[in-house]
Design an enzyme around this catalytic site. Structure first.
Site, mmCIF file in Angstrom:
data_model
loop_
_atom_site.group_PDB
_atom_site.id
_atom_site.type_symbol
_atom_site.label_atom_id
_atom_site.label_comp_id
_atom_site.label_asym_id
_atom_site.label_seq_id
_atom_site.Cartn_x
_atom_site.Cartn_y
_atom_site.Cartn_z
ATOM 1 N N HIS A 1 -14.919 -1.720 8.883
ATOM 2 C CA HIS A 1 -14.281 -1.599 7.569
ATOM 3 C C HIS A 1 -14.665 -2.709 6.614
ATOM 4 O O HIS A 1 -14.054 -2.875 5.572
ATOM 5 C CB HIS A 1 -12.759 -1.538 7.696
ATOM 6 N N LYS B 1 0.808 -1.219 0.000
ATOM 7 C CA LYS B 1 0.000 0.000 0.000
ATOM 8 C C LYS B 1 0.845 1.274 0.000
ATOM 9 O O LYS B 1 0.449 2.283 -0.582
ATOM 10 C CB LYS B 1 -0.948 0.013 1.204
ATOM 11 N N GLU C 1 -2.229 6.939 8.062
ATOM 12 C CA GLU C 1 -2.982 7.879 7.223
ATOM 13 C C GLU C 1 -3.791 8.787 8.126
ATOM 14 O O GLU C 1 -4.272 8.343 9.169
ATOM 15 C CB GLU C 1 -3.987 7.121 6.337
ATOM 16 N N ARG D 1 -8.382 -7.210 -8.529
ATOM 17 C CA ARG D 1 -9.156 -8.456 -8.663
ATOM 18 C C ARG D 1 -10.622 -8.089 -8.835
ATOM 19 O O ARG D 1 -10.984 -6.918 -8.774
ATOM 20 C CB ARG D 1 -8.994 -9.291 -7.401
#
Lengths: 498, 167, 498, 167
Positions: free
Chosen positions: A235, A116, A200, A292
């Site tokens: 999430h 990431k 983040e 994907r």
């Protein structure tokens, strides 16, 4: 075109891929673990092989066994579905090197986007806006605290190798940092085999908006508009829809353009999704790319008419995209509810067992993708997704009305599901007026758990349930409860592939 | 035994099953008629209104009922059983003893308290891993931990008693 | 909008209408005959009433009982479905006079179109092309022979009150005429209560093309394109699709225009269908107007996205059409297969019994409308239509591929169905290339009945069936056969409405 | 009894059930493994290929099998039963007697022949009304009608003998 495809997955997505193979006239090969011997994906495939014991790392995650099997039985391609090995660049590389086609992007693209922090670096270089934070993994929690103070609390800790909500933790102040950091690292290690996490800034009350893209191996790129997946718990997406009612034409133009830029940046081909967070002012920030097929792909299929799985297979077989951007337009509105085997009121504990009754919903604008059928097992080993109910309408109101109708018709027995909770969500003002963001369930539903959310149900329904309970007891009616109630004639042959 | 007390949604309903397909629910009489579709699915007619109900028997002998998109867990007792249960319950209340059970099967990752610790409602007790997620389980009672029945690294079944808290 | 609608029908169409009511938030009232007490339409309605004994003329055709019930329970509207009382102008008049809204056209329009000879006169006056023949009923067979010789054999004898293939006979020469005339009269009398028949020239090898129209009570008319229903047996439609691959844009323009002219000629409102025969040169001839919802309406719903049943209800409630012609376009292709309880190889004998197993098909582009569910009865008294499988694709090939896939997945036990025969049809060149006409089944399928058409199935499948048979016998496995195998706890209360 | 003759689609298949999940079909050996889903539905594995099969028992004791979209009616006999059946069949053939049965339940509208009439294959015999349709039933044998068991206006069940034709 391929003659035979091995599907390296289970559950509803394996079933979905088998249907696509059948429609294309391709022979489908299912693999299964011991506990999955009665699964629907095993029943409907053209060939099936026991791949190993029930734990995923001995079966569905067993790279070598899967590739060896594919070669021995002459499968020309492998479809990974989502989860399991679908975004494992090492596996994809092994497939590529074995001369078998991987139905998805190149291992290189997956590698670029899978880590990431490097993905965030790449996006920054290509002027795709990213969430403020680090573009390198954190060395230790102390460094993290320093950075958190720079960008300002609250912050999110995320697994560098992550995705799907695993290895993510919100942190609100310095004192919580160390433990959250350790927990995120642990989860990340378990889920992805790597413990690295990065930081983040927490965007306040954002919406989750993602763009479906598709590219062929000749450098042609299209997008299939956006999906909104803001109804989440921990999430994990629970309800998805397309299009987003929050996204106007101008924003749609900008975000789909950014998505295609992102895909081009990693020389992408096949199906991919760029996830963004969108704030109140319709600013959007790159979150990650899922390299994907997505769980929620049916909503895009329903508003565009494009069969994404068949398109994946065609692209992988070397065909050019036969759809141009100008061919595509948004037709109506689609909503998906993910039916999980979980007991909402018991801390969302996974509910396991055998499916003893399963009545699908039917009728106009209704679609079910399901991994279960009569007598299939819902084991503890895997994701508890049983099926997905998707409805389509000329507009959002019609799609919602159909979803309510469809969920009332849908009957599953043998495990406890979250279907009743959708009933609650679909009645809430925040959901109906579209103002919900990713904290909607946490803020409005979770305080009513356990049980209080059910007080929404009419008194009349409670009375009926009470009468039913009394009649069951008085008449001493025997109900299917245990696994032994269903006859099993003999055992499957041992077809372990080793 | 035609008189029952049905507990669901934290409410208790009184149900009397009368002759000729009449049922009295909380003092109100209705016509009720039951047809069985298969081992789990039923059609219950209340007056002129049909209800499709899917039933399952829970591990504890209670019933889980799915109808009109809602799911209820019900405890059904005859009037006599209910009286006994209430007495027992009162005794249990007096003993101030509360078992903390595993809400799902899983792996005990971490035990955050020791025997003898005082805990409050909402305080983290253990971390249980299930479906690759770490679940922090919090206390549902206030008191002192009098026994811990698990150790880190072991698997527990659903509803197995993890520890006991006494006031 | 209405609060409560009574549905004067049973089976899949009653279920379809209940779903529409639920999506609109309207309370649905089902009526049922004694044998239908476990029917799906009874299970899912909001209120249900036993209307009478099993024979249709004592239950679903009982005009007075139905209207009396509707008034007593406060139903503001009646939806007739198709068949039964749906095109009975006398019933519609009674409903109108009772102050209840009939969800369909006015009794006057139905009367104008219901009598086929006067409908033909009306069309002729409005320059809608009709099949050559009489526009008055025949007085006797001798007159018929005279006219047959004038217009030339072969001819069709048709019930003036007719529809749905009943009371129709082909006649090829004078010597057959008298008996065919008598048989047509008898059937007509039985099916419609009137024995009048008229004569039409037999159009050789035509296609059956029909146009769906809709009108509100304010004089706004739209069409929803055409359907092709040429796959027929004994004038009964078996497979329908939309659009027709035979109809080009120019022909579509002409035929839809003729359809709207026809609807305007009888001051039509609500849903209606104008049926045409189309010859090789794309000339079309008015056949009849069906003044109700069609069995095959799902294919139109799937290519236009319009929910025809909900639109029917809205129009009946006095709303204006909220769709303009320019809003509509053909999106993809849809095909419907009618699943009947019939034993193809046993002279298509209706198969009755109790549904002991029912697994629906699911997945992308697949829709089922069904009147059956576990344990419901398939009685001898009514039309043997069990359910309808409809598939959608971006093009006809995809719709067909999905239909093949869907039919393989679909499992029904307890009665014998015609599903296997669709497997045969969907493989035939004549069907795949679109060259079929209304004689396709008679010419290509019927000569292979009984049994020969099954020789198409792979040897492999036969071997598997043989092994299964042997294992069933060897293991002495008990199968659900009789109605007594399923527990029934007690009897329904007698709720006969009188 | 591990050896069977299965008749379907006008073909006869020889099936031997051997130990260890092996089945011999027309001389070819395969692995076969059967799982039952419910009272009608089965999963049969033949080597590595799965087949979902829905079975029902027919009125005459035979099996109806639905698989891969095809439906077969099968007659299963042990080898011994098959030999007996063949003998019986030969006898029946010798007698030249053929029963004409109702292919569906219905109402006899019209009988077009009388006892003693000679009929050919395909000649109309009776008109049966079912599902509001008139069905003309035609002779499946050639010979003389030796008995008629129905009269106009009566209802018949499926498979009831309507008349008998002898050569």
């Amino acid at each position: 075109m391929f003659n035979k495809i091995l599907i390296a997955n289970r559950g509803e997505i394996a079933v979905r891929i088998i249907k696509a193979c059948r429609e294309l006239g391709i022979s489908s090969v299912a693999i299964y673990s011991e506990v999955d011997k009665n699964s629907l994906h095993v029943r409907i495939a053209d060939e099936v092989y026991l791949i190993g014991p029930s734990p995923a790392n001995e079966s569905y995650l067993s790279k070598e066994k899967i590739i060896k099997l594919a070669k021995e039985i002459g499968a020309e391609a492998i479809h990974p579905g989502y989860g399991f090995l679908s975004e494992n660049s090492e596996f994809i590389k092994m497939v590529e090197e074995s001369g078998i086609v991987f139905i998805g992007p190149s291992s290189k693209s997956v590698e670029m986007m899978g880590e990431k922090t490097s993905a965030r670096r790449l996006m920054e270089q290509n002027s795709v806006p990213i969430v403020p934070g680090t573009i390198e993994p954190l060395n230790d929690y102390k460094e993290g605290i320093k950075i958190a103070n720079e960008i300002g609390y609250p912050v999110m800790l995320k697994a560098s190798a992550g995705g799907g909500g695993k290895g993510m933790r919100k942190v609100f102040n310095d004192s919580e940092f160390e433990e959250s950091f350790n927990r995120a690292q642990n989860e990340s290690l378990k889920a992805f085999g790597k413990s690295e996490v990065y930081i983040e800034k927490l965007i306040l009350n954002p919406k989750h908006i993602e763009v479906q893209i598709f590219a062929d191996k000749f450098g042609n790129y299209i997008h299939l508009f956006e999906r909104e997946c803001s109804v989440q718990r921990r999430h994990q997406k629970v309800i998805e829809e397309a299009p987003s009612i929050f996204v106007d034409d101008e924003t749609r133009f900008k975000i789909t353009k950014a998505a295609i830029t992102a895909a081009k940046a990693c020389n992408y081909y096949n199906a991919g999704t760029i996830e963004f967070l969108m704030d109140n002012n319709k600013n959007f920030y790159f979150l990650e790319m899922n390299t994907r097929l997505q769980v929620e792909h049916p909503v895009t299929e329903m508003i565009t008419g494009v069969d994404l799985v068949k398109l994946q297979i065609r692209i992988a077989a070397g065909q050019k995209l036969d759809i141009e951007q100008s061919d595509l337009r948004i037709n109506g509105h689609a909503i998906e509810c993910r039916v999980y085997a979980e007991d909402v009121d018991n801390n969302f504990a996974p509910s396991t067992g055998r499916i003893t009754h399963h009545r699908l919903t039917s009728g106009p604008g209704t679609r079910i993708d399901r991994g279960i059928d009569l007598m299939s097992e819902v084991p503890i080993y895997y994701d508890p997704l049983l099926s997905k109910v998707t409805t389509w309408g000329r507009n959002r109101e019609e799609a919602i009305a159909r979803m309510k109708r469809a969920l009332i018709e849908y009957q599953i027995s043998g495990v406890i599901t979250n279907i009743p909770a959708f009933n609650w969500v679909l009645k809430q003002k925040t959901f109906l007026d579209g103002s919900f963001n990713i904290n909607f369930l946490d803020n409005e539903f979770m305080p009513l758990v356990p049980g209080k959310w059910k007080e929404d149900s009419a008194d009349e329904i409670e009375d009926v349930a009470a009468i039913m309970g009394a009649l069951l007891k008085q008449k001493n009616i025997s109900l299917t409860t245990s696994k032994n109630d269903i006859p099993e004639t003999n055992q499957w042959l041992n077809q372990i592939y080793e | 035994m035609n008189e029952f007390v049905v507990s669901l949604n934290n409410n208790k309903h009184s149900v009397r099953i009368l002759p000729d397909g009449i049922v009295e629910i909380n003092g109100r009489k209705v016509k009720a008629d039951l047809s069985q579709i298969n081992n789990c699915a039923f059609l219950l007619m209340i007056n002129e209104k049909p209800y499709e109900i899917v039933c399952n028997k829970l591990d504890n002998g209670n019933f889980g009922l799915l109808l009109e998109g809602w799911y209820f867990e019900t405890t059904v007792r005859t009037r006599l059983q209910e009286t006994v249960a209430e007495l027992m319950n009162n005794k249990l209340m007096e003993s101030h003893k509360s078992d903390f059970k595993a809400p799902m099967p899983g792996l005990v990752l971490k035990i955050k308290k020791n025997k003898g610790d005082k805990v409050k409602i909402g305080e983290p007790l253990i971390i249980l891993e299930a479906m690759k997620m770490e679940n922090e389980l919090r206390s549902t009672a206030e008191g002192t931990i009098t026994s811990i029945n698990v150790t880190e690294g072991i698997s527990v079944e659903k509803d197995s008693i993890i520890l006991t808290i006494e006031k």
